[in-house]
Structure formats: structure tokens, C-alpha cells
Scaffold this active site. Structure first.
Site, mmCIF file in Angstrom:
data_model
loop_
_atom_site.group_PDB
_atom_site.id
_atom_site.type_symbol
_atom_site.label_atom_id
_atom_site.label_comp_id
_atom_site.label_asym_id
_atom_site.label_seq_id
_atom_site.Cartn_x
_atom_site.Cartn_y
_atom_site.Cartn_z
ATOM 1 N N ASP A 194 22.314 -103.860 57.841
ATOM 2 C CA ASP A 194 21.341 -103.822 56.742
ATOM 3 C C ASP A 194 20.338 -104.952 56.955
ATOM 4 O O ASP A 194 20.580 -105.869 57.731
ATOM 5 C CB ASP A 194 22.064 -104.006 55.397
ATOM 6 C CG ASP A 194 21.094 -103.992 54.229
ATOM 7 O OD1 ASP A 194 20.231 -103.096 54.191
ATOM 8 O OD2 ASP A 194 21.163 -104.889 53.372
ATOM 9 N N SER A 195 19.239 -104.883 56.208
ATOM 10 C CA SER A 195 18.262 -105.959 56.251
ATOM 11 C C SER A 195 18.842 -107.253 55.675
ATOM 12 O O SER A 195 18.247 -108.307 55.846
ATOM 13 C CB SER A 195 17.024 -105.548 55.460
ATOM 14 O OG SER A 195 17.406 -105.187 54.144
ATOM 15 N N TYR B 99 12.932 -105.847 54.348
ATOM 16 C CA TYR B 99 12.275 -104.884 55.223
ATOM 17 C C TYR B 99 11.332 -103.993 54.402
ATOM 18 O O TYR B 99 10.420 -103.392 54.940
ATOM 19 C CB TYR B 99 13.309 -103.969 55.899
ATOM 20 C CG TYR B 99 14.110 -104.585 57.034
ATOM 21 C CD1 TYR B 99 14.108 -105.946 57.297
ATOM 22 C CD2 TYR B 99 14.886 -103.760 57.851
ATOM 23 C CE1 TYR B 99 14.860 -106.474 58.331
ATOM 24 C CE2 TYR B 99 15.635 -104.278 58.904
ATOM 25 C CZ TYR B 99 15.622 -105.633 59.127
ATOM 26 O OH TYR B 99 16.367 -106.149 60.156
ATOM 27 N N CYS C 165 20.879 -99.623 55.483
ATOM 28 C CA CYS C 165 19.583 -99.929 54.868
ATOM 29 C C CYS C 165 18.749 -98.651 54.704
ATOM 30 O O CYS C 165 18.479 -97.954 55.681
ATOM 31 C CB CYS C 165 18.853 -100.914 55.778
ATOM 32 S SG CYS C 165 17.250 -101.426 55.180
ATOM 33 N N GLU D 253 19.606 -110.196 44.058
ATOM 34 C CA GLU D 253 19.967 -111.350 44.898
ATOM 35 C C GLU D 253 20.094 -112.619 44.049
ATOM 36 O O GLU D 253 20.827 -113.534 44.395
ATOM 37 C CB GLU D 253 18.941 -111.542 46.011
ATOM 38 C CG GLU D 253 18.854 -110.310 46.884
ATOM 39 C CD GLU D 253 18.997 -110.553 48.365
ATOM 40 O OE1 GLU D 253 18.790 -111.693 48.799
ATOM 41 O OE2 GLU D 253 19.316 -109.592 49.085
ATOM 42 N N CYS E 188 18.202 -97.537 47.439
ATOM 43 C CA CYS E 188 18.085 -98.866 48.057
ATOM 44 C C CYS E 188 19.457 -99.512 47.941
ATOM 45 O O CYS E 188 20.148 -99.336 46.922
ATOM 46 C CB CYS E 188 17.034 -99.685 47.299
ATOM 47 S SG CYS E 188 16.971 -101.411 47.787
ATOM 48 N N HIS F 65 20.572 -102.298 47.193
ATOM 49 C CA HIS F 65 20.875 -103.187 46.075
ATOM 50 C C HIS F 65 21.067 -102.452 44.743
ATOM 51 O O HIS F 65 21.690 -102.977 43.837
ATOM 52 C CB HIS F 65 19.756 -104.210 45.892
ATOM 53 C CG HIS F 65 19.654 -105.217 46.986
ATOM 54 N ND1 HIS F 65 19.430 -104.871 48.289
ATOM 55 C CD2 HIS F 65 19.748 -106.565 46.960
ATOM 56 C CE1 HIS F 65 19.388 -105.971 49.026
ATOM 57 N NE2 HIS F 65 19.567 -107.012 48.241
HETATM 58 N N1 DGL Z 1 18.141 -102.902 52.387
HETATM 59 C C1 DGL Z 1 16.873 -102.485 51.835
HETATM 60 C C2 DGL Z 1 16.943 -100.994 51.488
HETATM 61 O O1 DGL Z 1 17.997 -100.410 51.299
HETATM 62 C C3 DGL Z 1 16.496 -103.302 50.602
HETATM 63 C C4 DGL Z 1 16.118 -104.723 50.913
HETATM 64 C C5 DGL Z 1 14.897 -104.835 51.791
HETATM 65 O O2 DGL Z 1 13.761 -104.574 51.337
HETATM 66 O O3 DGL Z 1 15.077 -105.160 52.955
HETATM 67 O O4 DGL Z 1 15.924 -100.356 51.412
#
Ligand code: DGL
Length: 276
Positions: A13-14, A45, A76, A156, A188, A190
Site C-alpha cells: 500500500d502507499s 499516492y 492500495c 491517520e 480507499c 483508510h
Molecule cells: N492507499 C490509498 C488508497 O487506497 C489512500 C492513501 C493515499 O492517497 O495514498 O487509495
């Protein structure tokens, strides 16, 4: 059973959010080992270009391949939306699963009125990959996408149950609700952590789709089909078969991971990802 079955699954993941996907894999596939990489040095990302996300994702795949894995899960949503082809190419013949197709499939199965909402990062919404995946399954579906860029920093920051978070959720979701969706994809990593809050604000009539869970289900099917499922139980007293890597601040990573995972993460290891 061949040795390939016993190799871990690479999950990336990012940053921290993909741990929601790792959590679902741990719950639903308890025999599987996991190598998780979170790109905390370069998150988010969701506000970056396709070229950058492809370059980052390729580096991560090259790193994961040094860890002797049997499959890759792109936790991600943004990397899945913008870089899945590049990731598959970099992975060679190794199986790769992203989070979008499983989420889209379940949303199509759940909707009764054909009106599906997708909330995600700007990059994911801008790519239209969710709506394309939905329309490939259900051409008549009406899809409304809404970027919710403030959700990631709120999660976060740990503001999961907060008046300000509730106000921001409603500010973003007003438009989606006006569209009378009966199904909402939390597109997403999160957002599943805001699920309880979103549920209490939108009521019980809207189905909330958590692609993290659906991805674990798809992963199980894929491993079974390719005869890659691990059936070997860990020996008593063996350490957790999970390894965590991050590109920045391993302690912060481990603290966050400990707060959402059902295990004691121990420590995370730092990786100089730009070198891959
Ligand atoms: N992991 C990213 C997603 O699921 C969210 C966080 C980011 O913007 O990197 O899209």
C-alpha cells in the site's frame, strides 16, 4: 503439497491504510503468511500522477520479489486504479490481485436500484476505474464517484469518532446521498476505519462495500484455483508469519499497525525503496 504453497503473500500500500486489507487476509486466511510493505515515505499516492504511481509501484514489486512471495495483493485502491497493468508486467507471471474488481463485483451483486456510490481518493475517482469495472458487470448501473481527500489525514490522525470528522463525512456524502444510491463502495484503504461513523450517518438502508474484505475473499478463490493455498499449520510457539516493511518511520508504522491488527506486530523494518 509443493513448497510454493508455503510462501508468503506480498501485500502493499502507499502507507498504513493497506493494513485494513492485511487484517482481512489474516482473519479470512489464517494459514497464509504475509509480507507487507507500506510506502509511508511517499504517501499519499491519491494526489499523484499516473507516471509517479506506476514508478513507485514497480519499485515496490521489485522489492517484494526479493522476499520470495507467491502472489501480490495491491491493497492500495489508487495503485490498483492507476498502475495495475504496470504492476502485472513487473510481477512477471506471478498472480496479482487488486482491490477494485472485487469491490465492484460485490456492489453490483448488492444494489437493488442500480445506483452505486464510490468514495475514494482524487486519483482513483479521476481514473474512472471503479465505474468502468461496475459498467463492465452491470452496463445499466448509475455510478456517482466522490473524492474525499480529507478522510485519509483524519484517519491517520486517529480522529475516527469526532464531531469534525462527522461534519466532513456529511459534507462529502450529501451529494452522493442526493443521488439516492443504495450501495456505497468505500474505495480507499483508510475508509473502512470510518465505517462505523459512516454507517451511523447514512443509516442502515445503504449497503457499505468494504473492498478489503472482498479482496480477501477473491484472494482465497484465486489461491485455491491455482493450488497455492497454504494448508500447513504453524508449529506451536512459532512466531507470527507476518513481516512488515516500511519506507519511513518504522516505529510510527508499528504503533499504527498494533492499533488495528489482531496481533502484536513487534517491529517494522526500514527499506530504501528508491534503490529498487
Ligand atoms: N492507499 C490509498 C488508497 O487506497 C489512500 C492513501 C493515499 O492517497 O495514498 O487509495
Amino acid at each position: 503439497m509443493g513448497k510454493a504453497n508455503e510462501l508468503p503473500i506480498g501485500v502493499f500500500d502507499s502507507g498504513l491504510g493497506g493494513l485494513t486489507v492485511a487484517r482481512e487476509i489474516m482473519r479470512n486466511l489464517p494459514m497464509e503468511k504475509i509480507v507487507y510493505f507500506g510506502d509511508t515515505a511517499r504517501v499519499p499516492y491519491g494526489s499523484k500522477s499516473r507516471q509517479t504511481i506506476e514508478r513507485y509501484s514497480r519499485q515496490i514489486v521489485r522489492f517484494l520479489k526479493t522476499q520470495e512471495i507467491k502472489a501480490i495483493v495491491v491493497a492500495c485502491n489508487t495503485a490498483t486504479a492507476l498502475a495495475l497493468d504496470a504492476i502485472r508486467e513487473e510481477a512477471g507471471g506471478m498472480p496479482v490481485i487488486g482491490v477494485i474488481e472485487p469491490g465492484a463485483r460485490v456492489a453490483c451483486a448488492e444494489t437493488r436500484n442500480g445506483r452505486i456510490g464510490v468514495i475514494a481518493t482524487r486519483a482513483t475517482i479521476g481514473s474512472h476505474v471503479y465505474s468502468d469495472a461496475i459498467h463492465a458487470i452491470m452496463p445499466s448501473a448509475n455510478v456517482i464517484g466522490k473524492a474525499c481527500p480529507l478522510f485519509v489525514p483524519l484517519v491517520e490522525e486517529g480522529w475516527l469518532h469526532d464531531r469534525i470528522t462527522d461534519e466532513i463525512i456529511m459534507r462529502y456524502l450529501d451529494e452522493v446521498l442526493e443521488y439516492q444510491v443504495d450501495t456505497l463502495i468505500l474505495g480507499c484503504t483508510h475508509y473502512p476505519l470510518l465505517r462505523g461513523e459512516i454507517r451511523s450517518l447514512v443509516g442502515d438502508d445503504i449497503v457499505l462495500v468494504n473492498p478489503a474484505y472482498e479482496t480477501a475473499v477473491s484472494l482465497a478463490a484465486m489461491l485455491k484455483e491455482k493450488q497455492l493455498m497454504n494448508t500447513k499449520k504453524p508449529e506451536a510457539g512459532e512466531p507470527y508469519p507476518y513481516r512488515f516493511f516500511t519506507s519511513d518511520e518504522p516505529q510510527r508504522f508499528a504503533d499504527f499497525a498494533n492499533s488495528i491488527l489482531p496481533i502484536d506486530v513487534g517491529s517494522a523494518r526500514l527499506v530504501a525503496i528508491e534503490e529498487y
